[in-house]
Design an enzyme around this catalytic site. Sequence first.
Site, PDB file in Angstrom:
ATOM      1  CG  ASN A 111      -1.907  -1.182   1.140  1.00  0.00           C
ATOM      2  OD1 ASN A 111      -2.037  -1.804   0.091  1.00  0.00           O
ATOM      3  ND2 ASN A 111      -2.556  -1.487   2.246  1.00  0.00           N
ATOM      4  CG  HIS A 128       3.921  -1.962  -4.739  1.00  0.00           C
ATOM      5  ND1 HIS A 128       2.737  -2.644  -4.855  1.00  0.00           N
ATOM      6  CD2 HIS A 128       4.880  -2.853  -5.123  1.00  0.00           C
ATOM      7  CE1 HIS A 128       2.967  -3.890  -5.274  1.00  0.00           C
ATOM      8  NE2 HIS A 128       4.252  -4.038  -5.428  1.00  0.00           N
TER       9      HIS A 128
HETATM   10  P1  OAD Z   1      -6.064  -5.861  -5.007  1.00  0.00           P
HETATM   11  O1  OAD Z   1      -7.079  -4.835  -5.313  1.00  0.00           O
HETATM   12  O2  OAD Z   1      -5.521  -6.651  -6.135  1.00  0.00           O
HETATM   13  O3  OAD Z   1      -6.650  -6.879  -3.949  1.00  0.00           O
HETATM   14  C1  OAD Z   1      -7.265  -6.435  -2.784  1.00  0.00           C
HETATM   15  C2  OAD Z   1      -7.720  -7.654  -2.030  1.00  0.00           C
HETATM   16  O4  OAD Z   1      -8.281  -7.225  -0.804  1.00  0.00           O
HETATM   17  C3  OAD Z   1      -8.813  -8.466  -2.742  1.00  0.00           C
HETATM   18  O5  OAD Z   1      -8.417  -9.830  -2.784  1.00  0.00           O
HETATM   19  C4  OAD Z   1     -10.055  -8.270  -1.873  1.00  0.00           C
HETATM   20  O6  OAD Z   1     -10.876  -9.427  -1.827  1.00  0.00           O
HETATM   21  C5  OAD Z   1      -9.425  -7.997  -0.519  1.00  0.00           C
HETATM   22  N1  OAD Z   1     -10.254  -7.207   0.409  1.00  0.00           N
HETATM   23  C6  OAD Z   1     -11.188  -6.264   0.165  1.00  0.00           C
HETATM   24  N2  OAD Z   1     -11.652  -5.735   1.309  1.00  0.00           N
HETATM   25  C7  OAD Z   1     -10.979  -6.345   2.328  1.00  0.00           C
HETATM   26  C8  OAD Z   1     -10.992  -6.236   3.749  1.00  0.00           C
HETATM   27  N3  OAD Z   1     -11.780  -5.356   4.384  1.00  0.00           N
HETATM   28  N4  OAD Z   1     -10.161  -7.037   4.471  1.00  0.00           N
HETATM   29  C9  OAD Z   1      -9.338  -7.915   3.849  1.00  0.00           C
HETATM   30  N5  OAD Z   1      -9.279  -8.055   2.507  1.00  0.00           N
HETATM   31  C10 OAD Z   1     -10.072  -7.288   1.747  1.00  0.00           C
HETATM   32  O7  OAD Z   1      -4.897  -5.125  -4.197  1.00  0.00           O
HETATM   33  P2  OAD Z   1      -3.407  -5.626  -3.940  1.00  0.00           P
HETATM   34  O8  OAD Z   1      -3.350  -7.080  -3.731  1.00  0.00           O
HETATM   35  O9  OAD Z   1      -2.856  -4.744  -2.892  1.00  0.00           O
HETATM   36  O10 OAD Z   1       0.372  -1.916  -7.318  1.00  0.00           O
HETATM   37  O11 OAD Z   1      -2.739  -5.260  -5.324  1.00  0.00           O
HETATM   38  C11 OAD Z   1      -1.360  -5.365  -5.463  1.00  0.00           C
HETATM   39  C12 OAD Z   1      -0.838  -4.221  -6.286  1.00  0.00           C
HETATM   40  O12 OAD Z   1      -1.577  -4.135  -7.514  1.00  0.00           O
HETATM   41  C13 OAD Z   1      -1.041  -2.859  -5.675  1.00  0.00           C
HETATM   42  O13 OAD Z   1      -0.020  -2.533  -4.738  1.00  0.00           O
HETATM   43  C14 OAD Z   1      -0.977  -1.972  -6.854  1.00  0.00           C
HETATM   44  C15 OAD Z   1      -1.846  -2.735  -7.797  1.00  0.00           C
HETATM   45  O14 OAD Z   1      -1.658  -2.491  -9.146  1.00  0.00           O
HETATM   46  C16 OAD Z   1       0.923  -0.744  -7.616  1.00  0.00           C
HETATM   47  O15 OAD Z   1       0.311   0.299  -7.596  1.00  0.00           O
HETATM   48  C17 OAD Z   1       2.364  -0.848  -7.981  1.00  0.00           C
END
Ligand code: OAD
Length: 253
Positions: A111, A128
């Site tokens: 994040n 990131h």
């Molecule tokens: P994603 O948007 O890919 O995934 C978010 C995850 O959080 C999903 O699997 C949801 O199901 C879950 N989720 C939603 N609400 C939640 C809650 N209250 N508690 C727990 N989980 C929850 O985001 P990231 O995995 O962070 O990169 O994505 C990785 C990277 O892709 C980011 O850092 C960003 C993006 O492109 C860059 O900007 C370089």
Amino acid sequence: MGVTVIMFERELLNLIATANSIVALNGAGVSAESGIPTFRDALTGLWARYNPEELATPQAFGKNPQLVSRWYDQRRCDVLKCMPNAGHIALARLEETCRQKGRPFTLITQNVDRLHRAAGSQNVIELHGNLFTWRCIDCGWEADESGPAFDEHPPRCECGGLRRPGVVWFGEALPGAALLKAQRASGKCALFMSLGTSSVVYPAAALVDLAFENGAKVLEINPEQTPLSRRAHWSLRGKCGEILPDLIDRAGS
Ligand code: OAD
């Protein structure tokens, strides 16, 4: 929580309370309850509404620096209005308990909102980058920006160069020192927690493999299934802001 979770609950709580070293890898889901949109959630995710190729690549900045700068500056200003949630606070508390007991705790975050710091976490690896440190693409000078929206887009450096947000874009390398630290901690930990991440973006999503190779136990918390769910020792379906404080309380940490 499902049946499997209940069966293994005692072992999990014990591990949280005693593991020699813990790593938490966090994604956008951890900040969702603070009002910050995730990336890949079907209706609300940023990449459902915006095209990352037009906003989150070096080519996009080269082509339309004004658009990219405005978008990131708006996100920066939006995030400045958000507060850490119960999940961030629980992780800061766990870190403090581990510190008092001399157990290493490493928080690796994908994040860019700095809400872990705001919640009091000390040992945070920003894989990131972040939305606040803007750097000059010509001379490399950088500074933190926590004031109101910029007057000009992109903001300019004193050298005349354009400044860009300090986030990692698609196609760019992760900050080397941060990645190395994250890999070392993941390869040594006894408990690896994958929290609120879709586990599809690499190299972050590969950190858990280092933990598995070291024999670590893996906990996932996510309302949805991910590619990691089947491999994790515990995959808890739900929100981090609800599950984490409860788990950490019950572990007595
Ligand atoms: P994603 O948007 O890919 O995934 C978010 C995850 O959080 C999903 O699997 C949801 O199901 C879950 N989720 C939603 N609400 C939640 C809650 N209250 N508690 C727990 N989980 C929850 O985001 P990231 O995995 O962070 O990169 O994505 C990785 C990277 O892709 C980011 O850092 C960003 C993006 O492109 C860059 O900007 C370089």
